[in-house]
Structures are given as C-alpha cells and as structure tokens.
Design a protein around this motif. Structure first.
Motif, PDB file in Angstrom:
ATOM      1  N   ASN A 170      13.601   5.466 -17.646  1.00 42.47           N
ATOM      2  CA  ASN A 170      13.163   4.903 -16.373  1.00 42.47           C
ATOM      3  C   ASN A 170      11.878   5.558 -15.885  1.00 42.47           C
ATOM      4  N   VAL A 171      11.778   6.872 -16.032  1.00 45.17           N
ATOM      5  CA  VAL A 171      10.558   7.569 -15.626  1.00 45.17           C
ATOM      6  C   VAL A 171       9.378   7.145 -16.491  1.00 45.17           C
ATOM      7  N   GLN A 172       9.603   7.061 -17.786  1.00 45.38           N
ATOM      8  CA  GLN A 172       8.517   6.694 -18.698  1.00 45.38           C
ATOM      9  C   GLN A 172       7.949   5.317 -18.363  1.00 45.38           C
ATOM     10  N   LYS A 173       8.841   4.350 -18.082  1.00 43.82           N
ATOM     11  CA  LYS A 173       8.367   3.006 -17.748  1.00 43.82           C
ATOM     12  C   LYS A 173       7.595   3.008 -16.429  1.00 43.82           C
ATOM     13  N   GLN A 174       8.125   3.723 -15.430  1.00 41.44           N
ATOM     14  CA  GLN A 174       7.430   3.760 -14.139  1.00 41.44           C
ATOM     15  C   GLN A 174       6.053   4.391 -14.283  1.00 41.44           C
ATOM     16  N   GLN A 175       5.966   5.500 -14.994  1.00 35.98           N
ATOM     17  CA  GLN A 175       4.679   6.180 -15.142  1.00 35.98           C
ATOM     18  C   GLN A 175       3.675   5.324 -15.903  1.00 35.98           C
ATOM     19  N   GLU A 176       4.151   4.593 -16.905  1.00 36.93           N
ATOM     20  CA  GLU A 176       3.264   3.734 -17.694  1.00 36.93           C
ATOM     21  C   GLU A 176       2.826   2.507 -16.894  1.00 36.93           C
ATOM     22  N   TRP A 177       3.773   1.812 -16.281  1.00 36.03           N
ATOM     23  CA  TRP A 177       3.463   0.544 -15.613  1.00 36.03           C
ATOM     24  C   TRP A 177       2.784   0.758 -14.264  1.00 36.03           C
ATOM     25  N   CYS A 178       2.994   1.910 -13.645  1.00 37.00           N
ATOM     26  CA  CYS A 178       2.430   2.171 -12.309  1.00 37.00           C
ATOM     27  C   CYS A 178       1.321   3.218 -12.340  1.00 37.00           C
ATOM     28  N   GLN A 179       0.696   3.395 -13.481  1.00 38.12           N
ATOM     29  CA  GLN A 179      -0.486   4.252 -13.623  1.00 38.12           C
ATOM     30  C   GLN A 179      -0.265   5.662 -13.053  1.00 38.12           C
ATOM     31  N   GLU A 180       0.885   6.237 -13.360  1.00 41.46           N
ATOM     32  CA  GLU A 180       1.225   7.620 -12.998  1.00 41.46           C
ATOM     33  C   GLU A 180       1.336   7.861 -11.502  1.00 41.46           C
ATOM     34  N   ALA A 181       1.541   6.810 -10.724  1.00 42.18           N
ATOM     35  CA  ALA A 181       1.770   6.998  -9.288  1.00 42.18           C
ATOM     36  C   ALA A 181       3.018   7.856  -9.095  1.00 42.18           C
ATOM     37  N   PRO A 182       3.029   8.733  -8.097  1.00 39.17           N
ATOM     38  CA  PRO A 182       4.221   9.558  -7.860  1.00 39.17           C
ATOM     39  C   PRO A 182       5.475   8.696  -7.742  1.00 39.17           C
ATOM     40  N   PHE A 183       6.536   9.152  -8.408  1.00 44.58           N
ATOM     41  CA  PHE A 183       7.802   8.420  -8.458  1.00 44.58           C
ATOM     42  C   PHE A 183       8.743   9.008  -7.414  1.00 44.58           C
ATOM     43  N   TYR A 184       9.280   8.158  -6.546  1.00 44.93           N
ATOM     44  CA  TYR A 184      10.122   8.552  -5.420  1.00 44.93           C
ATOM     45  C   TYR A 184      11.486   7.905  -5.629  1.00 44.93           C
ATOM     46  N   THR A 185      12.495   8.701  -5.987  1.00 42.48           N
ATOM     47  CA  THR A 185      13.773   8.125  -6.392  1.00 42.48           C
ATOM     48  C   THR A 185      14.899   8.457  -5.414  1.00 42.48           C
ATOM     49  N   LEU A 186      15.822   7.524  -5.271  1.00 41.00           N
ATOM     50  CA  LEU A 186      17.046   7.737  -4.512  1.00 41.00           C
ATOM     51  C   LEU A 186      18.097   8.239  -5.491  1.00 41.00           C
ATOM     52  N   GLY A 187      18.361   9.545  -5.453  1.00 35.25           N
ATOM     53  CA  GLY A 187      19.237  10.130  -6.472  1.00 35.25           C
ATOM     54  C   GLY A 187      18.445  10.318  -7.758  1.00 35.25           C
ATOM     55  N   PRO A 188      18.865   9.629  -8.851  1.00 32.09           N
ATOM     56  CA  PRO A 188      19.892   8.603  -8.959  1.00 32.09           C
ATOM     57  C   PRO A 188      21.327   9.149  -9.046  1.00 32.09           C
ATOM     58  N   LEU A 189      22.283   8.305  -8.636  1.00 33.72           N
ATOM     59  CA  LEU A 189      23.688   8.619  -8.806  1.00 33.72           C
ATOM     60  C   LEU A 189      24.062   8.334 -10.256  1.00 33.72           C
ATOM     61  N   VAL A 190      24.746   9.278 -10.885  1.00 27.51           N
ATOM     62  CA  VAL A 190      25.030   9.144 -12.322  1.00 27.51           C
ATOM     63  C   VAL A 190      26.468   8.728 -12.594  1.00 27.51           C
ATOM     64  N   THR A 191      27.260   8.548 -11.544  1.00 30.87           N
ATOM     65  CA  THR A 191      28.594   7.971 -11.674  1.00 30.87           C
ATOM     66  C   THR A 191      28.952   7.313 -10.345  1.00 30.87           C
ATOM     67  N   ASP A 192      29.846   6.337 -10.401  1.00 31.09           N
ATOM     68  CA  ASP A 192      30.173   5.546  -9.213  1.00 31.09           C
ATOM     69  C   ASP A 192      31.540   5.864  -8.608  1.00 31.09           C
ATOM     70  N   ILE A 193      32.240   6.872  -9.116  1.00 29.09           N
ATOM     71  CA  ILE A 193      33.652   7.036  -8.752  1.00 29.09           C
ATOM     72  C   ILE A 193      33.918   8.152  -7.746  1.00 29.09           C
ATOM     73  N   ALA A 194      32.894   8.612  -7.024  1.00 29.23           N
ATOM     74  CA  ALA A 194      33.112   9.773  -6.165  1.00 29.23           C
ATOM     75  C   ALA A 194      32.649   9.575  -4.730  1.00 29.23           C
ATOM     76  N   PRO A 195      33.090   8.517  -4.041  1.00 28.84           N
ATOM     77  CA  PRO A 195      32.761   8.415  -2.616  1.00 28.84           C
ATOM     78  C   PRO A 195      33.199   9.675  -1.871  1.00 28.84           C
ATOM     79  N   GLY A 196      32.327  10.146  -0.985  1.00 32.39           N
ATOM     80  CA  GLY A 196      32.590  11.406  -0.289  1.00 32.39           C
ATOM     81  C   GLY A 196      31.947  12.594  -0.975  1.00 32.39           C
ATOM     82  N   TYR A 197      31.555  12.414  -2.232  1.00 27.13           N
ATOM     83  CA  TYR A 197      30.914  13.486  -2.995  1.00 27.13           C
ATOM     84  C   TYR A 197      29.609  13.003  -3.635  1.00 27.13           C
TER      85      TYR A 197
END
Length: 453
Positions: A282-309
């Motif tokens: 995901n980082v590689q595609k963003q850096q390539e397609w967006c000409q190395e613009a700073p990448f600002y990410t929400l998380g990412p969350l790597v699993t979906d089973i922990a509401p509250g955590y």
C-alpha cells in the motif's frame, strides 16, 4: 500563480524560489536537520509544513511532515450532534498536545461548530485540520440540498478561520461508486459516504473534483495544506486493497500533481483496515502514484475482532506502515467503532501512537531516534527510578504503576521492584557480578602467577 493572479503564500512556493522561510528554519531546528534540507524537501513536495498564514501569525509552532522528518501523529477531537461542548473540546486539545500529538483534527459535527473551532485554533500550538463537508452538511436538512458553491464556500470559510489542513474528498468519483457494492462494509468514510449520497441523488460528478482548481486558489492564498481524503478506504480486512480503493488512489495522484502545479502543499490519506502482509504494498503504490507526497494513514487496523482495543490493533499497523514510509499516523482510540472518545480515550490513543511512531523512527534509522531508549535502559540498570519515570512517554502512569505496590520513597532507591523482589532481580545480580568480576579476575591472575612460580 492562479487564475485570479494572486501571489501564492505557500511554503512550497517559497521553497521553489530558493527561500528558506522562518517556518522552515523552525522545522529544521526541531528535526535537527540543515534548513536547506527542509527547503529542498518542501520544494519537492515530499515534506509539508502545515501552517495557515493566519494560524502562523498566532500561536502555531511550525512542524514538518515527511520522510526526512520523524514520524508524526494526529489526534482527532470534536463534538457530535448529541454530546460535548467547547470547554470539553479545548480540554481534549490540551490533553492530546500534552501527551504528544503533533497535529489535531477538529471533527465537530454539531452545535456551534464555528465557536468550537475558533477556540481550538486560538488555543493550539499544533496544526489544526478539519473535514469541511461535516460543517456544510450540518447547515442543511439533507446533503442533497447542497450546491457545488456551498462546498467551496465552506472550504474558504474554514481557511479564513485559520485551519492548517483540510481533508478534501475530491477523489470519490461517480464512476467508482459501483466498485463498492460487493464490499462487506461499503463506504465507511463519513465524508466519502456523504459525497456518494450527493452524487447518487444528482447523477452528477463530485463537485470537489470539478471545482478542484477553485479550491487550490483558496488554499494558495492562506497556505492550507491539502489532505486528500481516502473516501473509499476499506472498513474491514476483507475490503482491503480492492479495486475501489486503488481507483481512488490513482485519482489522488492526479490531484496531487494538479495541486502542486498551482503552488499548494499536499499530503494523501490512506487506509483504514489492512492486513499486515499488504501494508508495504500500500505504501509503495501511494508513493509511486502520488509522487512521494507524505502519506497520512488511519491506523491501519490489522484485525477486526477487538472492539474496545482498537488503539492496539491499529498501533500495530501504524508502527509497521510508519516503518515502510508513512509520515503521519492518525490515532485510533479504544472507542473506535463504539462511541465518541472522552479525555481518557484521547490519552490512550495518543500514547499508543507515540509508541508506534517512535518504533517506526527507530526502524527507519532516524538519527538520534534511539537516544532516549538507551538513556532509559541505563537508568533502569542503575535502578534510577526517577530518571525512568522522567524518560517515559507517560511519566504519571509509570510512577503510578510502580507505586501501587512499593509506594514509599525508600523504594525509589531500591535495587528491585515488586515483580522480582530483593532476591530474584536479574539486573541486581548482574550488577553485583559486574562489580565483583574485576576483583575475581585479578585474584585468579595472581593465583596463576603463583602456580607458575
């Protein structure tokens, strides 16, 4: 220069003229880098200095976001239509900055939004971001009632208030909406869903895309940084890295180029919910397609089973994506998916993300990133408890946890804690062995000499 002939006021404009601004000097000081490096990175678009000229004239302390900088973190605050007020949001702001937030986003969606935002900007030394569609929707009964002018006018209104960066959902195009129909969670971005609702009703293209040059003209006058929103980000692991997400990302690359050509600073937002094995791609595609613009990410969350955590599930992804090249990490609190964060949730989210960002800096080999770790390790080996507390990301919590079992001042100098006690502390044993070893070696050497005689 734009169609209106105005001279750009942006950091990228000055950097391209070879000028090192006061803001660039300040960023260089904070990052311990030569000012020329800051200027060149800003000119290239690989670094942004989110500093509205109106906020910069007030309390703002400029900071940089980009690969040459330390990884930064953002804290979201803001009220909802049913809870919170100005005093609570200002308290959240101070709490977030106190614990280490580098930027803060005001995502207020109800009440007197203008007054809340003014109070936040007036009290903030860090950059303030917004999502203008939230406020413009609040002014009508239905999103369908908005006109393209309404969107642009709200963007300008918030720029005049002093917002340093704005999330603009200009990459959610009408032709991309069918790509989301097979998703488990559909469109999870509030801004993306609202734009989709407007386009579906009117059967017209995204007005933020069609009026993008007008938005650039506004941002160039006030030096508002684009945070190009990922309105089609995945809301669960099953939807990650799909056709809808990457179609929008390609459009964000196009918009990055257009904004830079008009003298505007740009960073690009990213997912979301993504399995660990897809983060680097995901980082590689963003850096390539967006000409190395700073990448600002929400998380990412790597699993979906922990509401509250989810401050933990996302901090894992944040540390990894920061290592791979993301520049700004938007925190997730324990309340994610569950409710509006309170002051303690803000603290928990900020601390989790300070850990993630710092771990990423160490992995990226940022100069001096490990200095604090080494100092704390030495203090730990020396049983210098006060120094350990002082160097901690959260000194109050470190002290409280220590004092819950051994609270008397005498134990601030003890060579053990309540985990091992006085007889089983490995570092105490190791220290004493270290003190005795030279004496023992010297004695053994004398014994060997005697034997040879």
């Amino acid at each position: 220069m734009g169609d209106n002939g105005s001279k750009p006021a942006t950091q990228i404009y000055y950097a391209r003229q070879g000028v090192i601004t006061d803001a660039m000097h300040r960023v260089a000081e904070r990052e311990e880098l030569p000012p020329e490096v800051i200027r060149d990175e800003v000119a290239r678009g690989r670094m942004v200095i989110t500093a509205n000229v109106r906020h910069l004239a007030g309390r703002l302390d400029p900071m940089g976001i980009g690969k040459a900088c330390t990884v930064k973190i953002n804290a979201n605050i803001g009220n909802s239509a049913v809870t919170s007020n100005i005093d609570q949001e200002v308290e959240k702001l101070h709490n977030a900055v106190h614990h280490g937030a580098d930027t803060v986003m005001d995502l207020s969606t109800g009440g007197d939004i203008d007054s809340i935002r003014k109070a936040i900007i007036d009290n903030s030394t860090v950059p303030i971001g917004t999502v203008p569609i939230y406020q413009v929707v609040n002014r009508v009964d239905r999103v369908e009632d908005l006109t393209p002018d309404d969107f642009v006018e709200m963007i300008e209104h918030q720029a005049k208030q002093g917002t340093d960066y704005q999330t603009i959902h200009a990459g959610v195009l009408l032709e991309y909406l069918p790509l989301t129909t097979e998703r488990i969670t559909g469109i999870v971005s509030r801004g993306g869903a609202l734009m989709a609702q407007w386009m579906f009703y009117h059967h017209k293209q995204n007005p933020m895309y069609e009026r993008f040059d007008d938005i650039c003209d506004i941002f160039r006058r006030y030096d508002v940084t684009f945070s190009l929103g990922d309105g089609l980000r995945p809301g669960c692991l099953a939807d990650a890295s799909d056709e809808a997400q990457f179609a929008e990302l390609r459009t964000l690359g196009e918009l990055t180029r257009r904004a830079r050509e008009r003298g505007c600073q740009v960073m690009v937002e990213g997912p979301g919910h993504v399995p660990m094995d897809q983060l680097e791609m995901n980082v590689q595609k963003q850096q390539e397609w967006c000409q190395e613009a700073p990448f600002y990410t929400l998380g990412p969350l790597v699993t979906d089973i922990a509401p509250g955590y989810d401050h933990i599930t996302s901090a894992i992804g944040a540390a990894m994506i920061g290592w791979y090249g993301a520049s700004l990490l938007c925190y997730v609190t324990p309340k994610e998916h569950l409710g509006l964060p309170d002051i303690d949730d803000v603290k928990q989210g900020v601390i989790a993300y300070k850990i993630a960002a710092h771990a990423a800096d160490i992995a990226r080999g940022h100069p001096g990133a490990r200095k604090r770790d080494d100092e704390l390790s030495k203090a730990r080996y020396d049983f210098d408890w006060e120094k350990q507390f002082e160097l901690s990301l959260d000194p109050d919590t470190a002290r409280r946890l220590h004092d819950e079992t051994l609270g008397h001042d005498v134990f601030k100098h003890a060579e053990f804690c309540s985990m091992c006690g006085p007889k089983f502390c490995s570092m105490q044993i190791s220290r004493h062995l270290g003190e005795e070893r030279p004496k023992r070696i010297h004695a053994d050497a004398l014994e060997l000499i005697d034997k040879k005689k």
